[in-house]
Design a protein around this motif. Sequence first.
Motif, PDB file in Angstrom:
ATOM      1  N   GLU A   1       0.829  -1.214   0.000  1.00 61.99           N
ATOM      2  CA  GLU A   1       0.000   0.000   0.000  1.00 61.99           C
ATOM      3  C   GLU A   1       0.862   1.262   0.000  1.00 61.99           C
ATOM      4  OE1 GLU A   1      -3.298   0.166  -0.425  1.00 61.99           O
ATOM      5  OE2 GLU A   1      -3.223  -2.014  -0.658  1.00 61.99           O
ATOM      6  N   ARG A   2       1.944   1.269   0.781  1.00 58.19           N
ATOM      7  CA  ARG A   2       2.846   2.426   0.807  1.00 58.19           C
ATOM      8  C   ARG A   2       3.429   2.648  -0.590  1.00 58.19           C
ATOM      9  NH1 ARG A   2       2.503   5.435   3.884  1.00 58.19           N
ATOM     10  NH2 ARG A   2       3.454   4.647   5.773  1.00 58.19           N
ATOM     11  N   ASN A   3       3.888   1.561  -1.221  1.00 57.67           N
ATOM     12  CA  ASN A   3       4.447   1.681  -2.562  1.00 57.67           C
ATOM     13  C   ASN A   3       3.411   2.238  -3.542  1.00 57.67           C
ATOM     14  OD1 ASN A   3       7.038   0.818  -1.933  1.00 57.67           O
ATOM     15  ND2 ASN A   3       6.616  -1.309  -2.427  1.00 57.67           N
ATOM     16  N   ALA A   4       2.171   1.769  -3.451  1.00 57.06           N
ATOM     17  CA  ALA A   4       1.121   2.268  -4.347  1.00 57.06           C
ATOM     18  C   ALA A   4       0.956   3.774  -4.182  1.00 57.06           C
ATOM     19  CB  ALA A   4      -0.201   1.540  -4.084  1.00 57.06           C
ATOM     20  N   SER A   5       0.986   4.254  -2.950  1.00 54.53           N
ATOM     21  CA  SER A   5       0.831   5.693  -2.721  1.00 54.53           C
ATOM     22  C   SER A   5       2.041   6.464  -3.252  1.00 54.53           C
ATOM     23  CB  SER A   5       0.591   6.000  -1.242  1.00 54.53           C
ATOM     24  OG  SER A   5       1.747   5.766  -0.475  1.00 54.53           O
ATOM     25  N   LEU A   6       3.224   5.876  -3.188  1.00 53.45           N
ATOM     26  CA  LEU A   6       4.421   6.554  -3.684  1.00 53.45           C
ATOM     27  C   LEU A   6       4.489   6.535  -5.210  1.00 53.45           C
ATOM     28  CD1 LEU A   6       6.951   5.469  -0.931  1.00 53.45           C
ATOM     29  CD2 LEU A   6       5.892   7.722  -1.250  1.00 53.45           C
ATOM     30  N   TYR A   7       4.010   5.476  -5.847  1.00 53.63           N
ATOM     31  CA  TYR A   7       3.889   5.485  -7.307  1.00 53.63           C
ATOM     32  C   TYR A   7       2.958   6.616  -7.733  1.00 53.63           C
ATOM     33  CZ  TYR A   7       6.213   0.966  -8.123  1.00 53.63           C
ATOM     34  OH  TYR A   7       7.128  -0.052  -8.218  1.00 53.63           O
ATOM     35  N   ALA A   8       1.838   6.762  -7.023  1.00 56.71           N
ATOM     36  CA  ALA A   8       0.880   7.821  -7.352  1.00 56.71           C
ATOM     37  C   ALA A   8       1.491   9.203  -7.135  1.00 56.71           C
ATOM     38  CB  ALA A   8      -0.385   7.656  -6.507  1.00 56.71           C
ATOM     39  N   LEU A   9       2.281   9.348  -6.082  1.00 53.59           N
ATOM     40  CA  LEU A   9       2.933  10.634  -5.813  1.00 53.59           C
ATOM     41  C   LEU A   9       3.955  10.965  -6.895  1.00 53.59           C
ATOM     42  CD1 LEU A   9       2.722  12.837  -3.672  1.00 53.59           C
ATOM     43  CD2 LEU A   9       4.577  11.725  -2.452  1.00 53.59           C
ATOM     44  N   ALA A  10       4.694   9.974  -7.356  1.00 51.54           N
ATOM     45  CA  ALA A  10       5.643  10.199  -8.456  1.00 51.54           C
ATOM     46  C   ALA A  10       4.895  10.665  -9.703  1.00 51.54           C
ATOM     47  CB  ALA A  10       6.439   8.929  -8.742  1.00 51.54           C
ATOM     48  N   ASP A  11       3.740  10.073  -9.967  1.00 54.32           N
ATOM     49  CA  ASP A  11       2.927  10.505 -11.110  1.00 54.32           C
ATOM     50  C   ASP A  11       2.432  11.933 -10.914  1.00 54.32           C
ATOM     51  OD1 ASP A  11       3.233   8.100 -12.447  1.00 54.32           O
ATOM     52  OD2 ASP A  11       1.274   7.308 -11.829  1.00 54.32           O
ATOM     53  N   ARG A  12       1.990  12.237  -9.716  1.00 56.43           N
ATOM     54  CA  ARG A  12       1.471  13.580  -9.423  1.00 56.43           C
ATOM     55  C   ARG A  12       2.518  14.663  -9.684  1.00 56.43           C
ATOM     56  NH1 ARG A  12      -0.081  15.536  -3.383  1.00 56.43           N
ATOM     57  NH2 ARG A  12       0.147  17.747  -3.788  1.00 56.43           N
ATOM     58  N   PHE A  13       3.773  14.377  -9.317  1.00 58.41           N
ATOM     59  CA  PHE A  13       4.851  15.343  -9.515  1.00 58.41           C
ATOM     60  C   PHE A  13       5.547  15.176 -10.870  1.00 58.41           C
ATOM     61  CE2 PHE A  13       4.176  15.865  -5.014  1.00 58.41           C
ATOM     62  CZ  PHE A  13       4.414  17.203  -4.830  1.00 58.41           C
ATOM     63  N   GLU A  14       5.006  14.295 -11.700  1.00 60.70           N
ATOM     64  CA  GLU A  14       5.513  14.031 -13.043  1.00 60.70           C
ATOM     65  C   GLU A  14       7.000  13.668 -13.045  1.00 60.70           C
ATOM     66  OE1 GLU A  14       4.367  17.480 -15.326  1.00 60.70           O
ATOM     67  OE2 GLU A  14       2.265  16.862 -15.333  1.00 60.70           O
ATOM     68  N   LEU A  15       7.366  12.789 -12.099  1.00 65.84           N
ATOM     69  CA  LEU A  15       8.733  12.297 -11.997  1.00 65.84           C
ATOM     70  C   LEU A  15       8.905  11.086 -12.904  1.00 65.84           C
ATOM     71  CD1 LEU A  15       9.086  12.524  -8.118  1.00 65.84           C
ATOM     72  CD2 LEU A  15       9.903  14.169  -9.816  1.00 65.84           C
ATOM     73  N   ASP A  16      10.155  10.787 -13.229  1.00 69.48           N
ATOM     74  CA  ASP A  16      10.420   9.623 -14.065  1.00 69.48           C
ATOM     75  C   ASP A  16       9.937   8.341 -13.406  1.00 69.48           C
ATOM     76  OD1 ASP A  16      11.512  11.189 -16.053  1.00 69.48           O
ATOM     77  OD2 ASP A  16      13.593  10.782 -15.476  1.00 69.48           O
ATOM     78  N   SER A  17      10.186   8.208 -12.087  1.00 66.70           N
ATOM     79  CA  SER A  17       9.749   6.972 -11.440  1.00 66.70           C
ATOM     80  C   SER A  17       9.807   7.059  -9.921  1.00 66.70           C
ATOM     81  CB  SER A  17      10.620   5.787 -11.875  1.00 66.70           C
ATOM     82  OG  SER A  17      11.892   5.827 -11.267  1.00 66.70           O
ATOM     83  N   TYR A  18       9.043   6.161  -9.310  1.00 62.43           N
ATOM     84  CA  TYR A  18       9.275   5.745  -7.936  1.00 62.43           C
ATOM     85  C   TYR A  18      10.114   4.490  -8.099  1.00 62.43           C
ATOM     86  CZ  TYR A  18       8.606   3.192  -3.606  1.00 62.43           C
ATOM     87  OH  TYR A  18       8.835   2.474  -2.459  1.00 62.43           O
ATOM     88  N   ASP A  19      11.308   4.466  -7.517  1.00 63.57           N
ATOM     89  CA  ASP A  19      12.274   3.413  -7.803  1.00 63.57           C
ATOM     90  C   ASP A  19      12.342   2.334  -6.737  1.00 63.57           C
ATOM     91  OD1 ASP A  19      14.280   2.589  -9.783  1.00 63.57           O
ATOM     92  OD2 ASP A  19      15.704   2.850  -8.125  1.00 63.57           O
ATOM     93  N   GLY A  20      11.471   2.384  -5.744  1.00 59.58           N
ATOM     94  CA  GLY A  20      11.457   1.321  -4.753  1.00 59.58           C
ATOM     95  C   GLY A  20      11.984   1.748  -3.408  1.00 59.58           C
ATOM     96  N   MET A  21      12.307   0.737  -2.592  1.00 56.05           N
ATOM     97  CA  MET A  21      12.638   0.989  -1.196  1.00 56.05           C
ATOM     98  C   MET A  21      13.767   0.081  -0.735  1.00 56.05           C
ATOM     99  SD  MET A  21      10.228  -1.379  -1.554  1.00 56.05           S
ATOM    100  CE  MET A  21      10.704  -3.068  -1.282  1.00 56.05           C
ATOM    101  N   ASP A  22      14.268   0.417   0.434  1.00 59.40           N
ATOM    102  CA  ASP A  22      15.244  -0.412   1.135  1.00 59.40           C
ATOM    103  C   ASP A  22      14.905  -0.303   2.614  1.00 59.40           C
ATOM    104  OD1 ASP A  22      17.343  -2.116   1.559  1.00 59.40           O
ATOM    105  OD2 ASP A  22      18.906  -0.697   0.977  1.00 59.40           O
ATOM    106  N   VAL A  23      15.461  -1.179   3.409  1.00 59.23           N
ATOM    107  CA  VAL A  23      15.167  -1.181   4.839  1.00 59.23           C
ATOM    108  C   VAL A  23      16.450  -1.440   5.602  1.00 59.23           C
ATOM    109  CG1 VAL A  23      14.586  -3.648   4.875  1.00 59.23           C
ATOM    110  CG2 VAL A  23      13.629  -2.116   6.632  1.00 59.23           C
ATOM    111  N   GLY A  24      16.512  -0.874   6.805  1.00 54.40           N
ATOM    112  CA  GLY A  24      17.685  -1.091   7.646  1.00 54.40           C
ATOM    113  C   GLY A  24      17.371  -0.783   9.096  1.00 54.40           C
ATOM    114  N   ALA A  25      18.422  -0.850   9.890  1.00 60.06           N
ATOM    115  CA  ALA A  25      18.300  -0.565  11.317  1.00 60.06           C
ATOM    116  C   ALA A  25      17.916   0.889  11.538  1.00 60.06           C
ATOM    117  CB  ALA A  25      19.626  -0.873  12.009  1.00 60.06           C
TER     118      ALA A  25
END
Length: 119
Positions: free
Chosen positions: A91-115
């Motif tokens: 769901e978070r990724n879906a919202s970030l894909y939509a935000l990238a579209d809203r700002f007309e960016l090339d892409s939402y490129d994904g995520m990473d996780v850490g401590a």
Amino acid sequence: MIAKEILIEFFDETRKLKANGKARFDINKECRWSYFFTDVNRDKLAEAGRHLEEIGYEVRGFLDPSPDDECQTIFLRFDRVETHTPESLFERNASLYALADRFELDSYDGMDVGALDGP
């Protein structure tokens, strides 16, 4: 769009890394999640970054291409400390894909996780 099955595998693999002592964080608990937008226009990324800060993300900065790189893609990294499941991350990724579209960016490129105290 990153498929939910890929996220399930990502969580499973990260749990294995923790069990084997190769990860110092538990993906089932609160972690530092890093997300990335891409574009060749720094101003568009900066505008998106200002919006991200307004909605609770920590903008960590730009990752510029090397001078000899043919591709001039710039990455914007933004973080949030939170707990996810594969479903909530989907769901978070879906919202970030939509935000990238809203700002007309090339892409939402994904995520990473850490401590929590990670880079």
